[in-house]
Scaffold this active site. Structure first.
Site: not given
Length: 170
Positions: A11-12, A25, A33, A35, A123-124
């Site tokens: 997890d970032i 976005n 996600g 963000d 973008s995935t």
């Protein structure tokens, strides 16, 4: 000095780095996600900083392929670098925009003096970029970048993403 590329499954928002990159976005006001996770864990300070950006330089939102930094709020890093990835298209090659997300994020990291930067697979998710191609673009772009960042850490949420990035990071 070359940049070290590290792969981490996880997890970032748990990363200890100078900066983490948010796959944002264009509104900069949170979303789903990565963000959404960054905004939830980082707290209201991130949203306040993003609102200030919208009120000043980015009234129409952050353009695709660009990047901007804010505080990381309650997260371990000092900064969040927000970048807007392109939506994948079967009929239009947008790979230059995806590569720009990585280049611009590293440029911002250099301006901040960040030496360790953690990236998601931009973008995935809901933008549907095929994982193998996204991994190739990400790794090639980071390898080619002229940056003072010492470590780029790709933080990958699942085994499929990790395997795709491992195939290109070698």
């Amino acid at each position: 000095m070359s940049t070290t590329i590290t792969l981490v499954r996880g997890d970032i928002t748990d990363q200890h780095a100078d900066a983490i990159v948010n796959a944002a976005n264009s509104s900069l006001l949170g979303g789903g996600g990565v963000d959404g996770a960054i905004h939830r864990r980082g707290g209201p300070e991130i949203l306040e900083a993003c609102r200030a950006l919208r009120a000043s330089h980015y009234g129409k939102g952050l353009p695709t392929g660009r990047a901007v930094a804010t505080t990381a709020g309650r997260l371990h890093p000092e900064w969040v670098i927000h970048t807007v990835g392109p939506v994948w298209s079967a009929t239009e090659d947008r790979s230059d925009l995806l590569a720009s997300c990585y280049r611009e994020s590293l440029r911002i990291a250099d301006e901040l003096g960040a030496r360790t930067v953690a990236f998601p697979a931009i973008s995935t998710g809901v933008y549907r970029w095929p994982m193998e191609d996204a991994a190739r673009i990400a790794v090639e772009t980071v390898r080619a970048a002229e940056t003072a960042v010492e470590e780029v850490r790709f933080v990958l949420f699942d085994e499929r993403a990790y395997a795709a990035f491992a195939a290109h990071a070698g």
